[in-house]
Design a protein around this motif. Structure first.
Motif, short mmCIF file in Angstrom:
data_model
loop_
_atom_site.label_atom_id
_atom_site.label_comp_id
_atom_site.label_asym_id
_atom_site.label_seq_id
_atom_site.Cartn_x
_atom_site.Cartn_y
_atom_site.Cartn_z
N THR A 218 -9.49 -21.33 -16.38
CA THR A 218 -9.91 -21.13 -14.99
C THR A 218 -9.08 -21.99 -14.05
OG1 THR A 218 -12.16 -20.52 -15.61
CG2 THR A 218 -11.82 -21.32 -13.36
N ALA A 219 -8.82 -23.23 -14.44
CA ALA A 219 -8.02 -24.13 -13.60
C ALA A 219 -6.63 -23.55 -13.37
CB ALA A 219 -7.93 -25.51 -14.25
N ALA A 220 -6.03 -22.96 -14.42
CA ALA A 220 -4.70 -22.37 -14.29
C ALA A 220 -4.73 -21.15 -13.37
CB ALA A 220 -4.17 -21.97 -15.68
N VAL A 221 -5.76 -20.32 -13.49
CA VAL A 221 -5.87 -19.13 -12.64
C VAL A 221 -6.15 -19.52 -11.20
CG1 VAL A 221 -7.13 -16.97 -12.26
CG2 VAL A 221 -6.62 -17.70 -14.59
N VAL A 222 -6.96 -20.55 -11.00
CA VAL A 222 -7.23 -21.05 -9.64
C VAL A 222 -5.94 -21.52 -8.98
CG1 VAL A 222 -8.33 -22.93 -8.35
CG2 VAL A 222 -9.66 -21.61 -10.00
N GLU A 223 -5.07 -22.20 -9.73
CA GLU A 223 -3.79 -22.65 -9.19
C GLU A 223 -2.91 -21.47 -8.82
OE1 GLU A 223 -2.41 -25.70 -8.32
OE2 GLU A 223 -4.55 -26.15 -8.42
N LEU A 224 -2.93 -20.41 -9.64
CA LEU A 224 -2.16 -19.20 -9.32
C LEU A 224 -2.71 -18.55 -8.06
CD1 LEU A 224 -0.01 -17.11 -9.98
CD2 LEU A 224 -1.65 -16.00 -11.52
N ALA A 225 -4.03 -18.50 -7.93
CA ALA A 225 -4.65 -17.94 -6.73
C ALA A 225 -4.26 -18.75 -5.50
CB ALA A 225 -6.16 -17.90 -6.90
N LYS A 226 -4.23 -20.07 -5.65
CA LYS A 226 -3.84 -20.94 -4.54
C LYS A 226 -2.41 -20.64 -4.12
CE LYS A 226 -3.34 -25.83 -3.28
NZ LYS A 226 -3.42 -27.23 -3.78
N TYR A 227 -1.52 -20.48 -5.08
CA TYR A 227 -0.12 -20.14 -4.75
C TYR A 227 -0.08 -18.79 -4.03
CZ TYR A 227 4.74 -18.79 -5.08
OH TYR A 227 6.02 -18.38 -4.75
N THR A 228 -0.85 -17.82 -4.52
CA THR A 228 -0.85 -16.48 -3.92
C THR A 228 -1.33 -16.52 -2.48
OG1 THR A 228 -1.31 -15.54 -6.12
CG2 THR A 228 -1.70 -14.12 -4.22
N GLN A 229 -2.37 -17.34 -2.21
CA GLN A 229 -2.90 -17.44 -0.86
C GLN A 229 -1.91 -18.15 0.07
OE1 GLN A 229 -6.42 -16.39 0.24
NE2 GLN A 229 -5.57 -15.07 -1.34
N GLU A 230 -1.24 -19.15 -0.43
CA GLU A 230 -0.30 -19.91 0.39
C GLU A 230 1.03 -19.19 0.55
OE1 GLU A 230 -0.04 -23.64 -1.60
OE2 GLU A 230 -1.98 -24.37 -0.84
N ASN A 231 1.36 -18.33 -0.41
CA ASN A 231 2.64 -17.60 -0.40
C ASN A 231 2.36 -16.13 -0.70
OD1 ASN A 231 4.61 -20.13 -0.57
ND2 ASN A 231 2.98 -20.43 -2.07
N PRO A 232 1.90 -15.36 0.29
CA PRO A 232 1.58 -13.94 0.03
C PRO A 232 2.84 -13.11 -0.20
CG PRO A 232 1.37 -14.45 2.37
CD PRO A 232 1.63 -15.76 1.68
N VAL A 233 3.42 -13.31 -1.38
CA VAL A 233 4.73 -12.73 -1.68
C VAL A 233 4.61 -11.28 -2.11
CG1 VAL A 233 5.83 -14.90 -2.28
CG2 VAL A 233 4.54 -13.65 -4.02
N PRO A 234 5.64 -10.46 -1.84
CA PRO A 234 5.67 -9.11 -2.37
C PRO A 234 6.16 -9.13 -3.81
CG PRO A 234 7.66 -9.52 -1.11
CD PRO A 234 6.80 -10.76 -0.99
N ILE A 235 6.22 -7.97 -4.43
CA ILE A 235 6.85 -7.87 -5.75
C ILE A 235 8.27 -8.41 -5.63
CG2 ILE A 235 7.69 -6.24 -7.50
CD1 ILE A 235 5.33 -4.43 -6.70
N HIS A 236 8.69 -9.21 -6.60
CA HIS A 236 10.03 -9.80 -6.53
C HIS A 236 11.07 -8.69 -6.55
CE1 HIS A 236 13.05 -12.89 -6.79
NE2 HIS A 236 13.62 -12.24 -7.80
N ARG A 237 11.88 -8.63 -5.52
CA ARG A 237 12.82 -7.53 -5.37
C ARG A 237 13.99 -7.63 -6.34
NH1 ARG A 237 13.72 -10.92 -0.97
NH2 ARG A 237 15.86 -11.67 -0.74
N PHE A 238 14.56 -6.49 -6.65
CA PHE A 238 15.70 -6.41 -7.55
C PHE A 238 16.91 -7.11 -6.94
CE2 PHE A 238 19.69 -4.14 -8.49
CZ PHE A 238 19.78 -4.39 -9.86
N ALA A 239 17.58 -7.90 -7.78
CA ALA A 239 18.87 -8.51 -7.41
C ALA A 239 19.82 -8.27 -8.58
CB ALA A 239 18.70 -10.00 -7.14
N ASN A 240 20.92 -7.61 -8.32
CA ASN A 240 21.80 -7.23 -9.45
C ASN A 240 22.37 -8.45 -10.16
OD1 ASN A 240 23.67 -7.83 -7.28
ND2 ASN A 240 25.24 -6.76 -8.47
#
Length: 286
Positions: A218-240
């Motif tokens: 749970t602690a690990a998932v909470v940290e991921l959720a915190k990152y997601t809230q602070e950095n509402p990133v899109p799917i990582h785009r393709f870079a050749n």
């Protein structure tokens, strides 16, 4: 001056007080629920991708440029979006089946993990913050959460395709903090020995509930959720430059993926000669 017996009494009392304090401090890491046997978490088919998720503009532009460069004169312009959908995929750092296991834990029966357990409640809250779109069913929104996805060639074209396992190599342009937050969840699930049985995951109730495993996860998932809230990133785009041809070690060239039939570009099939041709560029490679 205190007697020796008096000193021993003080030490014993101090030890008892420490033991009680440790017990009380540790109880929050023990999940309420069964403490023996296995907890069973069903695996469903992968949910359909939400319509809100689209290919990145960068990938579509690169695809259209490659198709235009290879398109025969006077031929109809190929559909770039269809071509991308055939040749590219949205890859999961945490496999979608493991995401289903996380959702399963948050919805586990009260007899497996008590509905009032603090860790279970925290896990539910964290998953709701990660899912996308926010109104999507939890399973769909977690499986297709953008924070966990990156664009790349389909598995057929990859020599490092992990299948149902975790991605081992970070795309070079992928944010390090984002990768670490995802890998932390992966590492905890690995330590807790989540076992994929094909139609379900099983995990030891003792490890999860009686030994603090759910608290760590749970602690690990909470940290991921915190990152997601602070950095509402899109799917990582393709870079050749994240990808190399395993034979030439040069960056992937989308023009090499353009196939023909009867002198016309096909958008619904793959170039057979490119099977297993590409992989993520390793950190040690220039």
């Amino acid at each position: 001056m205190k007697s020796a017996s008096g000193n021993r009494t003080v030490r014993v009392l101090q030890q008892c007080m420490f033991a009680v304090f440790f017990l009380l401090a540790s109880q929050s890491s023990f999940a309420a629920g069964k403490t023996s046997g296995l907890i069973h978490l069903p695996i469903e088919g992968r949910p359909q991708i939400p319509t809100a998720i689209n290919w990145s503009t960068e990938l579509l532009n690169a695809a259209n440029a490659a198709l235009a460069a290879k398109n025969p004169s006077a031929a109809a312009v190929p559909n770039g979006t269809v071509w991308v959908g055939t040749n590219f995929s949205r890859h999961h750092v945490i496999p979608q089946q493991y995401l289903q296991a996380l959702v399963g834990l948050s919805q586990a029966a009260d007899s497996d993990i008590a509905d009032t357990d603090a860790n279970k409640l925290a896990l539910q809250g964290a998953l709701r913050k990660i899912r996308y779109p926010s109104a999507a069913p939890l399973l769909t929104g977690m499986v297709w959460a953008p924070v966990n996805l990156f664009e790349g060639p389909v598995g057929f074209l990859r020599s490092d395709e992990p299948g149902n396992d975790f991605e081992l190599n970070k795309p070079r342009s992928f944010d390090e903090k984002r990768w670490n937050a995802l890998r932390n969840v992966v590492d905890v699930m690995t330590v807790l020995e989540f076992s994929n049985q094909g139609t379900e995951f099983t995990v030891s109730a003792q490890t999860l509930n009686a030994k603090g495993g759910l608290a760590k996860l749970t602690a690990a998932v909470v940290e991921l959720a915190k990152y997601t809230q602070e950095n509402p990133v899109p799917i990582h785009r393709f870079a050749n430059t994240d990808w190399v041809d395993g034979r030439s070690l040069s960056a992937i060239n989308l023009q090499d993926l353009v196939g023909f039939s009867s002198s016309l570009i096909v958008t619904d099939s793959l170039v057979a000669s490119k099977k297993n041709a590409y992989r993520l560029k390793l950190k040690t490679e220039r």
